[in-house]
Design an enzyme around this catalytic site. Structure first.
Site, PDB file in Angstrom:
ATOM      1  N   HIS A  72       0.944  -1.325   0.037  1.00 19.95           N
ATOM      2  CA  HIS A  72      -0.288  -0.024  -0.175  1.00 19.95           C
ATOM      3  C   HIS A  72       0.942   0.918   0.260  1.00 19.95           C
ATOM      4  O   HIS A  72       0.502   2.046  -0.631  1.00 19.95           O
ATOM      5  CB  HIS A  72      -1.303  -0.419   1.126  1.00 19.95           C
ATOM      6  CG  HIS A  72      -2.150  -0.648   1.018  1.00 19.95           C
ATOM      7  ND1 HIS A  72      -3.260  -0.179   0.974  1.00 19.95           N
ATOM      8  CD2 HIS A  72      -2.190  -1.973   0.734  1.00 19.95           C
ATOM      9  CE1 HIS A  72      -4.202  -1.520   0.781  1.00 19.95           C
ATOM     10  NE2 HIS A  72      -3.833  -2.255   0.371  1.00 19.95           N
ATOM     11  N   GLY A  78       4.569   5.937  -3.727  1.00 20.87           N
ATOM     12  CA  GLY A  78       6.002   5.308  -4.517  1.00 20.87           C
ATOM     13  C   GLY A  78       6.002   4.944  -2.643  1.00 20.87           C
ATOM     14  O   GLY A  78       5.605   5.060  -2.023  1.00 20.87           O
TER      15      GLY A  78
END
Ligand code: HEM
Length: 326
Positions: A72, A78
């Site tokens: 997640h 990123g």
């Protein structure tokens, strides 16, 4: 002579400008490297692993929760540990409904590892939360019986965490939707299938697959359907009801997840569709019959996942407390 000097001045000016544009002070190009901390914090890997071993001995939730936390994190802004930032106004990623079900044990594992790292005077405030999360994730996988691999390091921590940025795959996705989302990050269908194999450990709340139980989805095997209907009579009455994502070996990182799919025992629609769709069935069959092939594809895909959106000193920092921007 004067023209030569002028040209030299111009050259030096443009050289300095190009340096300023491409690498402001303190910035390094994002070149992740497993040996990034070799001189900065030589004992890093042992410190993280020690904390992870301790957390895993305290709760079986630590491993799946940490692995899911890494996924997640990487898919939103990123791999920059932005998922760990807690803002007082509730605008952070974690407060988005897609992240709210992340279990506390994942955050606690990273915080425990960070405390262990910072406890070594050579390392204090020198290792990013993003790198500690990446290392802890590798460790929970290998300590659960899965593969181990050299983790690329050198990420900086992000300074922004917004719930409005969170876009994650839905458990109701079909193959095209899964490929579309993973493909948008440069990940292949094989990467996506191998990463879905992360569902070899951990559990899911009934609400994420309840729609497959009533009326029974014909792709769920009849015996498994009965079992799930008993575990999940009504998620509204019991929001804590859950089932294991890999009913065969829920604590073991192995390829049983793929054998389950062959038997109609995938828990989420997004799991079962990997076998049901003829375009991905071959890869599921390969991973089901050859654990080494799964492990090697998983390591490749995790390494690629770990490269998403890495930050430098320009747009990141080494967070002192993983929960707050410095
Ligand atoms: C392919 C798309 C994916 C979808 C639709 C999906 C969806 C879900 C859902 C709905 C849950 C249950 C959450 C809960 O009840 O709180 C879950 C759990 C989990 N997911 Fe995924 N996931 C996907 C990919 C991944 C990937 C790529 C990984 C890691 C490589 C991963 C690792 C996990 C783990 C370990 C759990 C168990 C968490 C726990 O027990 O605390 N998932 N996932």
């Amino acid at each position: 002579m004067i023209r030569m000097e002028k040209r030299l001045q111009l050259f030096l000016l443009s050289f300095t400008l190009s340096l300023l544009v491409s690498s402001p002070p303190g910035a390094a190009a994002v070149q992740l490297d497993p040996n990034y901390y070799a001189n900065i914090c030589p004992n890093l890997e042992n410190l993280v692993r020690g904390a992870v071993v301790k957390m895993m001995s305290q709760t079986p939730v630590a491993a799946p929760a940490t692995l899911r936390l890494f996924f997640h994190d990487c898919f939103v802004m990123g791999c920059d540990a932005s998922i760990m930032i807690m803002s007082s106004d509730g605008s952070d990623e974690w407060h988005n409904p897609a992240d709210f079900s992340l279990k506390a044990e994942g955050f606690e594992t990273v915080l425990a590892a960070k405390a262990a790292v910072d406890g070594d005077l050579q390392c204090t405030n020198k290792v990013s939360c993003a790198d500690i999360l990446a290392l802890a994730t590798r460790d929970v996988v290998s300590l659960s019986g899965g593969p181990t691999w050299p983790v690329e390091l050198g990420r900086y921590d992000g300074k922004v965490s917004l719930g409005s940025d969170v876009v994650l795959p839905s458990p109701d996705f079909n193959l095209d939707q899964l490929n579309g989302m993973f493909g948008s990050f440069g990940l292949t269908q094989t990467d996506m299938i191998a990463l879905s194999g992360g569902h070899t450990i951990g559990a899911s709340s009934c609400m994420f697959f309840y729609n497959r139980l009533y009326p029974g989805d014909p792709t769920v095997s009849p015996g498994f359907l009965l079992q799930l209907q008993q575990s999940c009579p009504n998620p509204l009455l019991d929001p804590n009801a859950f089932a294991f994502l890999d009913a065969a070996t829920p604590l073991q990182f192995d390829n049983a997840y793929f054998r389950n799919l062959q038997q109609g025992m995938g828990l989420l629609n997004s799991d079962q569709v990997l076998f049901n769709d003829p375009r991905s069935q071959g890869t599921v069959n390969l991973f089901a019959s050859n654990q080494s092939a799964f492990f090697s594809a998983f390591v490749d895909a995790m390494t690629r996942l770990g490269r998403l959106g890495t930050k430098t000193a320009v747009d990141g920092e080494i967070r002192r407390d993983c929960r707050f921007v410095n």
